[in-house]
Design an enzyme around this catalytic site. Structure first.
Site, PDB file in Angstrom:
ATOM      1  N   LYS A  16      46.077  46.442  44.697  1.00  0.00           N
ATOM      2  CA  LYS A  16      46.735  47.758  44.588  1.00  0.00           C
ATOM      3  C   LYS A  16      47.420  47.886  43.235  1.00  0.00           C
ATOM      4  O   LYS A  16      47.265  48.899  42.547  1.00  0.00           O
ATOM      5  CB  LYS A  16      47.778  47.906  45.694  1.00  0.00           C
ATOM      6  CG  LYS A  16      48.755  49.056  45.506  1.00  0.00           C
ATOM      7  CD  LYS A  16      49.711  49.233  46.681  1.00  0.00           C
ATOM      8  CE  LYS A  16      50.966  48.450  46.509  1.00  0.00           C
ATOM      9  NZ  LYS A  16      51.956  48.982  45.586  1.00  0.00           N
ATOM     10  N   ASN A  17      48.169  46.856  42.837  1.00  0.00           N
ATOM     11  CA  ASN A  17      49.005  46.980  41.650  1.00  0.00           C
ATOM     12  C   ASN A  17      48.240  46.816  40.341  1.00  0.00           C
ATOM     13  O   ASN A  17      48.796  47.063  39.277  1.00  0.00           O
ATOM     14  CB  ASN A  17      50.187  46.010  41.740  1.00  0.00           C
ATOM     15  CG  ASN A  17      51.124  46.405  42.864  1.00  0.00           C
ATOM     16  OD1 ASN A  17      51.015  47.511  43.412  1.00  0.00           O
ATOM     17  ND2 ASN A  17      52.026  45.521  43.237  1.00  0.00           N
ATOM     18  N   CYS A  25      63.129  54.250  46.633  1.00  0.00           N
ATOM     19  CA  CYS A  25      62.463  54.025  47.911  1.00  0.00           C
ATOM     20  C   CYS A  25      63.353  53.063  48.696  1.00  0.00           C
ATOM     21  O   CYS A  25      64.463  52.731  48.277  1.00  0.00           O
ATOM     22  CB  CYS A  25      61.068  53.445  47.700  1.00  0.00           C
ATOM     23  SG  CYS A  25      61.117  51.808  47.014  1.00  0.00           S
ATOM     24  N   ARG A  32      65.093  52.134  42.028  1.00  0.00           N
ATOM     25  CA  ARG A  32      63.875  52.219  41.206  1.00  0.00           C
ATOM     26  C   ARG A  32      64.053  53.149  39.998  1.00  0.00           C
ATOM     27  O   ARG A  32      63.333  54.113  39.815  1.00  0.00           O
ATOM     28  CB  ARG A  32      62.667  52.657  42.033  1.00  0.00           C
ATOM     29  CG  ARG A  32      62.442  51.962  43.349  1.00  0.00           C
ATOM     30  CD  ARG A  32      61.984  50.542  43.285  1.00  0.00           C
ATOM     31  NE  ARG A  32      60.689  50.311  42.717  1.00  0.00           N
ATOM     32  CZ  ARG A  32      59.545  50.271  43.403  1.00  0.00           C
ATOM     33  NH1 ARG A  32      59.560  50.509  44.691  1.00  0.00           N
ATOM     34  NH2 ARG A  32      58.403  50.003  42.788  1.00  0.00           N
ATOM     35  N   ASP A  36      57.366  40.546  45.936  1.00  0.00           N
ATOM     36  CA  ASP A  36      56.519  41.192  46.954  1.00  0.00           C
ATOM     37  C   ASP A  36      56.165  40.238  48.089  1.00  0.00           C
ATOM     38  O   ASP A  36      55.671  40.678  49.126  1.00  0.00           O
ATOM     39  CB  ASP A  36      55.242  41.739  46.317  1.00  0.00           C
ATOM     40  CG  ASP A  36      55.538  42.929  45.435  1.00  0.00           C
ATOM     41  OD1 ASP A  36      54.641  43.362  44.687  1.00  0.00           O
ATOM     42  OD2 ASP A  36      56.690  43.421  45.454  1.00  0.00           O
ATOM     43  N   ARG A  45      49.626  51.411  52.995  1.00  0.00           N
ATOM     44  CA  ARG A  45      49.734  51.757  51.564  1.00  0.00           C
ATOM     45  C   ARG A  45      49.105  50.668  50.700  1.00  0.00           C
ATOM     46  O   ARG A  45      48.617  50.914  49.609  1.00  0.00           O
ATOM     47  CB  ARG A  45      51.207  51.911  51.165  1.00  0.00           C
ATOM     48  CG  ARG A  45      51.881  53.172  51.655  1.00  0.00           C
ATOM     49  CD  ARG A  45      53.228  53.333  51.013  1.00  0.00           C
ATOM     50  NE  ARG A  45      53.111  53.111  49.583  1.00  0.00           N
ATOM     51  CZ  ARG A  45      54.151  52.763  48.810  1.00  0.00           C
ATOM     52  NH1 ARG A  45      55.339  52.609  49.320  1.00  0.00           N
ATOM     53  NH2 ARG A  45      53.978  52.578  47.525  1.00  0.00           N
TER      54      ARG A  45
HETATM   55  C1  EPZ Z   1      55.837  46.883  40.315  1.00  0.00           C
HETATM   56  O1  EPZ Z   1      56.855  47.849  40.557  1.00  0.00           O
HETATM   57  C2  EPZ Z   1      55.049  46.787  41.606  1.00  0.00           C
HETATM   58  N1  EPZ Z   1      54.447  48.079  41.913  1.00  0.00           N
HETATM   59  C3  EPZ Z   1      55.978  46.360  42.744  1.00  0.00           C
HETATM   60  O2  EPZ Z   1      55.171  46.190  43.912  1.00  0.00           O
HETATM   61  C4  EPZ Z   1      56.586  45.002  42.388  1.00  0.00           C
HETATM   62  O3  EPZ Z   1      57.509  44.636  43.400  1.00  0.00           O
HETATM   63  C5  EPZ Z   1      57.326  45.116  41.043  1.00  0.00           C
HETATM   64  O4  EPZ Z   1      56.412  45.593  40.029  1.00  0.00           O
HETATM   65  C6  EPZ Z   1      57.883  43.779  40.575  1.00  0.00           C
HETATM   66  O5  EPZ Z   1      56.866  42.841  40.462  1.00  0.00           O
HETATM   67  C7  EPZ Z   1      53.309  48.441  41.274  1.00  0.00           C
HETATM   68  O6  EPZ Z   1      52.797  47.734  40.425  1.00  0.00           O
HETATM   69  C8  EPZ Z   1      52.713  49.760  41.669  1.00  0.00           C
HETATM   70  P1  EPZ Z   1      59.605  46.789  37.881  1.00  0.00           P
HETATM   71  P2  EPZ Z   1      57.753  48.392  39.325  1.00  0.00           P
HETATM   72  O7  EPZ Z   1      59.677  47.938  36.957  1.00  0.00           O
HETATM   73  O8  EPZ Z   1      56.928  48.503  38.108  1.00  0.00           O
HETATM   74  C9  EPZ Z   1      64.258  47.619  37.560  1.00  0.00           C
HETATM   75  C10 EPZ Z   1      54.543  46.510  46.126  1.00  0.00           C
HETATM   76  O9  EPZ Z   1      55.030  46.172  47.218  1.00  0.00           O
HETATM   77  N2  EPZ Z   1      63.896  48.686  36.614  1.00  0.00           N
HETATM   78  O10 EPZ Z   1      59.095  45.481  37.381  1.00  0.00           O
HETATM   79  O11 EPZ Z   1      58.475  49.589  39.793  1.00  0.00           O
HETATM   80  C11 EPZ Z   1      63.841  47.957  38.988  1.00  0.00           C
HETATM   81  O12 EPZ Z   1      64.816  48.773  39.604  1.00  0.00           O
HETATM   82  C12 EPZ Z   1      55.428  47.063  45.034  1.00  0.00           C
HETATM   83  O13 EPZ Z   1      53.318  46.415  45.832  1.00  0.00           O
HETATM   84  C13 EPZ Z   1      64.909  49.352  35.921  1.00  0.00           C
HETATM   85  O14 EPZ Z   1      66.093  49.073  36.103  1.00  0.00           O
HETATM   86  O15 EPZ Z   1      58.780  47.176  39.166  1.00  0.00           O
HETATM   87  C14 EPZ Z   1      63.725  46.604  39.625  1.00  0.00           C
HETATM   88  O16 EPZ Z   1      65.023  46.178  40.004  1.00  0.00           O
HETATM   89  C15 EPZ Z   1      56.894  47.103  45.449  1.00  0.00           C
HETATM   90  N3  EPZ Z   1      64.582  50.344  35.059  1.00  0.00           N
HETATM   91  C16 EPZ Z   1      63.217  45.714  38.484  1.00  0.00           C
HETATM   92  O17 EPZ Z   1      63.497  46.433  37.276  1.00  0.00           O
HETATM   93  C17 EPZ Z   1      63.281  50.699  34.835  1.00  0.00           C
HETATM   94  O18 EPZ Z   1      63.022  51.605  34.010  1.00  0.00           O
HETATM   95  C18 EPZ Z   1      61.729  45.416  38.540  1.00  0.00           C
HETATM   96  O19 EPZ Z   1      61.068  46.626  38.528  1.00  0.00           O
HETATM   97  C19 EPZ Z   1      62.263  50.014  35.548  1.00  0.00           C
HETATM   98  C20 EPZ Z   1      62.594  49.010  36.427  1.00  0.00           C
END
Ligand code: EPZ
Length: 415
Positions: free
Chosen positions: A24-25, A118, A123, A307, A399
């Site tokens: 998915k990711n 979410c 996020r 995850d 999902r």
């Molecule tokens: C990706 O989400 C994945 N989703 C998530 O998988 C996964 O948990 C996550 O990466 C971490 O590995 C997809 O790829 C579609 P991040 P993403 O930006 O990109 C903070 C699943 O179950 N942050 O690495 O949203 C954020 O709040 C999903 O498949 C900021 O503060 O994750 C979090 O605490 C869930 N500001 C941390 O960074 C920003 O601008 C990691 O988020 C962006 C993120």
């Protein structure tokens, strides 16, 4: 399964062989990347999950045409013309935000519904916007809409304060058609970043450094359509590996790039499993109660993936002693604990820490999935539990898991 619930009678052993679905990711940012090129794309091993279907609605709203042939997805972007993305799926899906970089890169303007948080956390997207602004984008925040525009995106030195997966992807997608060279420091190193970079190279982009902390992109004039095989989903694979431990089964997973599993095989061995693996398959056999893990912290790749934290929690509550989990990526990812307690688990959560007593004799119960990976964890727990479990909220699981019922049946589970 009727409606959005799944009933499982435990305990059952997982045993057999399974080819793991596409990631998915990896698929979601790759679909966003198709908007950067003009032509007919062919994506093999693409997972048919609701998040991908929602993304296809958005591409269709943007003017593209998409067709499935089994797990081969064809995306025709020759009529892409609409930079406003407000399709049914837009507000429902976080990964709408990944369209910012690709639509800005191609159309120099973009409008999306403001991506909400979410159940696992707020996020925010500050890192996405800061990175794109360094390439020359300007954003206007309205109540429910985020508007971006640019005269022309230009190369820059971008420093990410945190190796955000989504922010890394967005800056990559904006930089490939920008004028000049972009160096992104402090990037995510998840396998999905390398998959996106490989796909963009197939399209003619000039990218190097993916999988390391610094990615360098030399902007090009135009990108072409490409054909690509989506890698298998490492989180789905990890789910079934921990499920095999919990049910004392024996499972071989095929078409899994073992390098994408990071330290998980070693952790499975520490928990008492027999692990055999080659480059693209892994076989796990468990004949004893799981050993506990004194302390595990979730971290960006190659650390333990957030995850799989809920699935690991479900495995460790049955282990022969206490375990300690620290969740350092998302601020609200212990919701599954309350559902596992209904099944007999003894878990104490305090801020980002969870203390798992171990030695739980899980019993069937009525439980509720609150988010995607927590739902998968409850299914694994139901397989190990004594008695009947009903898991509600299966729409969350769908999902990311294309056919978890079918997968479990292939692994010898009676549903
Ligand atoms: C990706 O989400 C994945 N989703 C998530 O998988 C996964 O948990 C996550 O990466 C971490 O590995 C997809 O790829 C579609 P991040 P993403 O930006 O990109 C903070 C699943 O179950 N942050 O690495 O949203 C954020 O709040 C999903 O498949 C900021 O503060 O994750 C979090 O605490 C869930 N500001 C941390 O960074 C920003 O601008 C990691 O988020 C962006 C993120």
């Amino acid at each position: 399964m009727d409606g959005n619930e799944l009933k499982i009678k435990g305990p059952q052993r997982m045993q057999g062989e399974l080819l793991v679905q596409g990631s998915k990711n990896a698929a979601l940012p790759i679909l966003a990347a198709t908007l950067l090129g003009d032509g007919i794309f062919i994506l093999h091993h693409c997972p048919r999950i609701s998040d991908v279907e929602h993304m296809l609605e958005l591409l269709t709203d943007a003017g593209c045409q998409t067709y499935w042939e089994g797990h081969m997805l064809i995306v025709d972007t020759r009529n892409f013309h609409n930079h406003c993305v407000f399709g049914y799926g837009a507000g429902k899906m976080r990964s709408t935000v990944t369209l910012l970089g690709s639509i800005l890169g191609r159309m120099r303007q973009v409008e999306i519904p403001y991506p909400g948080g979410c159940t696992i956390g707020k996020r925010p997207i500050d890192l996405h916007l800061k990175g794109l602004e360094q390439l020359g984008a300007v954003f206007v925040h309205q109540e429910h809409t985020l508007k971006g525009s640019t005269e022309k995106l230009h190369g820059a030195n971008v420093y990410l304060d945190f190796p955000s997966v989504g922010a890394t992807e967005n800056v990559m997608l904006a930089a490939v058609l920008a004028e000049g060279t972009t160096t992104i420091h402090g990037v995510a190193m998840e396998p999905e970043i390398s998959a996106l970079a490989s796909f963009l190279r197939e399209m003619g982009a000039k990218i190097k450094g993916d999988g390391t902390p610094v990615i360098v992109i030399e902007g090009v004039e135009k990108l072409r359509a490409a054909e690509y095989i989506i890698p298998s989903d490492r989180i789905v694979a990890g789910t079934y590996l921990f499920g095999t431990l919990m049910t004392r089964g024996e499972v071989r997973l095929l078409h899994v790039p073992v390098a994408h599993l990071g330290g998980i095989p070693r952790m499975l061995e520490k928990m008492g499993a027999e692990v055999k693996m080659e480059k693209d398959w892994i076989c796990v056999k468990m004949e004893r109660q799981c050993r506990p893990i004194p302390y595990i912290v979730t971290a960006p790749f190659p650390g333990f993936p957030t995850d799989l934290q809920s699935v690991l929690m479900a495995a460790l509550v049955t282990a022969s002693g206490m375990s300690f989990i620290e969740e350092k990526i998302f601020e609200a990812r212990f919701q599954t604990a309350q559902e596992l307690r209904k099944m007999g688990a003894v878990i104490t959560c305090e801020e980002s820490f969870a203390l798992l007593e171990g030695n739980a004799k899980l019993c069937g119960a009525q439980v509720e999935a609150k988010e995607l990976r927590g739902g998968a964890a409850l299914i694994m727990a139901a397989l190990a539990a004594e008695g009947d479990t009903c898991i509600r909220g299966m729409e969350y699981v769908q999902r990311g898991y294309e056919d978890i019922n079918g997968d479990l049946k292939k692994l010898g589970i009676v549903l």
